[in-house]
Scaffold this motif. Structure first.
Motif, PDB file in Angstrom:
ATOM      1  N   LYS A 111       0.828  -1.208   0.000  1.00 59.04           N
ATOM      2  CA  LYS A 111       0.000   0.000   0.000  1.00 59.04           C
ATOM      3  C   LYS A 111       0.859   1.253   0.000  1.00 59.04           C
ATOM      4  O   LYS A 111       0.563   2.235  -0.697  1.00 59.04           O
ATOM      5  CB  LYS A 111      -0.922  -0.014   1.230  1.00 59.04           C
ATOM      6  N   THR A 112       1.959   1.224   0.765  1.00 57.36           N
ATOM      7  CA  THR A 112       2.874   2.374   0.815  1.00 57.36           C
ATOM      8  C   THR A 112       3.477   2.646  -0.554  1.00 57.36           C
ATOM      9  O   THR A 112       3.494   3.780  -1.032  1.00 57.36           O
ATOM     10  CB  THR A 112       3.990   2.123   1.840  1.00 57.36           C
ATOM     11  N   VAL A 113       4.007   1.597  -1.192  1.00 56.29           N
ATOM     12  CA  VAL A 113       4.638   1.769  -2.509  1.00 56.29           C
ATOM     13  C   VAL A 113       3.625   2.235  -3.534  1.00 56.29           C
ATOM     14  O   VAL A 113       3.888   3.150  -4.329  1.00 56.29           O
ATOM     15  CB  VAL A 113       5.308   0.457  -2.953  1.00 56.29           C
ATOM     16  N   GLN A 114       2.429   1.627  -3.545  1.00 56.68           N
ATOM     17  CA  GLN A 114       1.405   2.025  -4.510  1.00 56.68           C
ATOM     18  C   GLN A 114       0.986   3.476  -4.290  1.00 56.68           C
ATOM     19  O   GLN A 114       0.782   4.225  -5.252  1.00 56.68           O
ATOM     20  CB  GLN A 114       0.195   1.097  -4.398  1.00 56.68           C
ATOM     21  N   ARG A 115       0.846   3.864  -3.028  1.00 55.89           N
ATOM     22  CA  ARG A 115       0.456   5.254  -2.736  1.00 55.89           C
ATOM     23  C   ARG A 115       1.522   6.222  -3.207  1.00 55.89           C
ATOM     24  O   ARG A 115       1.215   7.256  -3.806  1.00 55.89           O
ATOM     25  CB  ARG A 115       0.219   5.416  -1.231  1.00 55.89           C
ATOM     26  N   ALA A 205       9.129   6.616  -6.244  1.00 51.72           N
ATOM     27  CA  ALA A 205       8.736   5.209  -6.158  1.00 51.72           C
ATOM     28  C   ALA A 205       8.664   4.520  -7.509  1.00 51.72           C
ATOM     29  O   ALA A 205       9.088   3.374  -7.655  1.00 51.72           O
ATOM     30  CB  ALA A 205       7.384   5.114  -5.453  1.00 51.72           C
ATOM     31  N   GLU A 206       8.130   5.179  -8.510  1.00 47.54           N
ATOM     32  CA  GLU A 206       7.932   4.527  -9.799  1.00 47.54           C
ATOM     33  C   GLU A 206       9.258   4.093 -10.416  1.00 47.54           C
ATOM     34  O   GLU A 206       9.393   2.979 -10.925  1.00 47.54           O
ATOM     35  CB  GLU A 206       7.183   5.453 -10.754  1.00 47.54           C
ATOM     36  N   MET A 207      10.259   4.955 -10.361  1.00 44.78           N
ATOM     37  CA  MET A 207      11.573   4.606 -10.890  1.00 44.78           C
ATOM     38  C   MET A 207      12.202   3.488 -10.059  1.00 44.78           C
ATOM     39  O   MET A 207      12.849   2.583 -10.597  1.00 44.78           O
ATOM     40  CB  MET A 207      12.481   5.831 -10.884  1.00 44.78           C
ATOM     41  N   ALA A 208      12.013   3.529  -8.744  1.00 45.67           N
ATOM     42  CA  ALA A 208      12.615   2.522  -7.865  1.00 45.67           C
ATOM     43  C   ALA A 208      12.029   1.145  -8.127  1.00 45.67           C
ATOM     44  O   ALA A 208      12.750   0.144  -8.168  1.00 45.67           O
ATOM     45  CB  ALA A 208      12.413   2.908  -6.404  1.00 45.67           C
ATOM     46  N   VAL A 209      10.716   1.067  -8.302  1.00 47.89           N
ATOM     47  CA  VAL A 209      10.076  -0.217  -8.581  1.00 47.89           C
ATOM     48  C   VAL A 209      10.608  -0.800  -9.885  1.00 47.89           C
ATOM     49  O   VAL A 209      10.824  -2.010 -10.014  1.00 47.89           O
ATOM     50  CB  VAL A 209       8.543  -0.048  -8.643  1.00 47.89           C
TER      51      VAL A 209
END
Length: 254
Positions: A111-115, A205-209
């Motif tokens: 949930k944290t990553v998606q947020r 977050a998006e780049m990290a994922v």
């Protein structure tokens, strides 16, 4: 057990437990079962308590998910082997509780990553918010150990405590720890997690994922998380069954 027999040869035990005879021999050889009586001809003679011990072993070994749960689950085998029912009950409840903690922590991490992937500011600031959790409290809530948190600090994943000061953690830091634990439990190396947060903190977050998906790999982080959560939920069912075995064990013990 609703069975007139109190002693069983290995073939009978295999049919009762639906566990292969070779696996039962492995459990015995590994010291996971109470001592098994031998006839003069060398045949094994198992008792009723061995039915429970074999079932417990099969459920435990069929439920390994991560190192923490593996370590906790082995207490079940020890107490069952010693036929320490009070210890077994406590260990079974502890195992189920630990699994549910991991389920909750995994859901929080995802949930944290998606947020953060949808927010205008997708960085995971460790020190934002009010400090409220001690290291011991944080470890319990995240489902890890204080030593693991210290190791994360030593590896630069968390800001280390100031010299001679007790460290407290904010809610944002707790969210960060949920993600760290989730990634490590999913088999990512410490170096991969460090790289993840280096990009997370610098670019979002998006780049990290994206860096966690190797070239040619089809599994995204979220898909991998879904599979991990599914495994945890199956393990929870096994843990509930392990807890349920206690009543029969208690009746057998009289």
């Amino acid at each position: 057990m609703e069975n007139a027999k109190t002693e069983f040869q290995i073939g009978e035990l295999s049919k009762l437990t639906k566990i292969k005879a070779g696996t039962i021999r492995f459990y015995e050889k590994s010291g996971f079962l109470s001592p098994v009586k031998r006839l003069p001809n060398g045949y094994r003679v198992f008792e009723e308590k061995h039915i429970y011990q074999v079932r417990i072993c099969s459920l435990v070994f069929g439920g390994f998910v991560n190192k923490r749960l593996r370590k906790i689950s082995m207490d079940l085998i020890f107490f069952a082997r010693e036929w320490d029912l009070k210890g077994y009950q406590s260990a079974a409840e502890n195992y189920l509780r630990a699994i549910r903690e991991d389920i909750a922590g995994t859901r929080r991490a995802v949930k944290t990553v998606q947020r953060k992937m949808t927010e205008s500011s997708s960085y995971l600031e460790e020190e934002s918010g009010e400090d409220r959790y001690s290291k011991k409290q944080a470890a319990v809530l995240v489902g890890t150990t204080p030593e693991s948190i210290r190791n994360w600090e030593r590896n630069g994943l968390l800001t280390p405590a100031k010299p001679y000061q007790k460290r407290y953690y904010s809610q944002s830091a707790m969210e960060r720890m949920d993600v760290i634990r989730f990634l490590l439990d999913n088999g990512y190396s410490m170096m991969a997690v460090k790289n993840f947060f280096a990009v997370f903190d610098a670019e979002g977050a998006e780049m990290a994922v994206g860096i966690l998906t190797a070239p040619g790999e089809s599994e995204t982080l979220i898909y991998r998380a879904d599979r991990y959560l599914e495994t945890l939920l199956k393990t929870e069912k096994k843990a509930e069954e392990l807890c349920g075995l206690f009543d029969g064990m208690r009746l057998l013990a009289g």
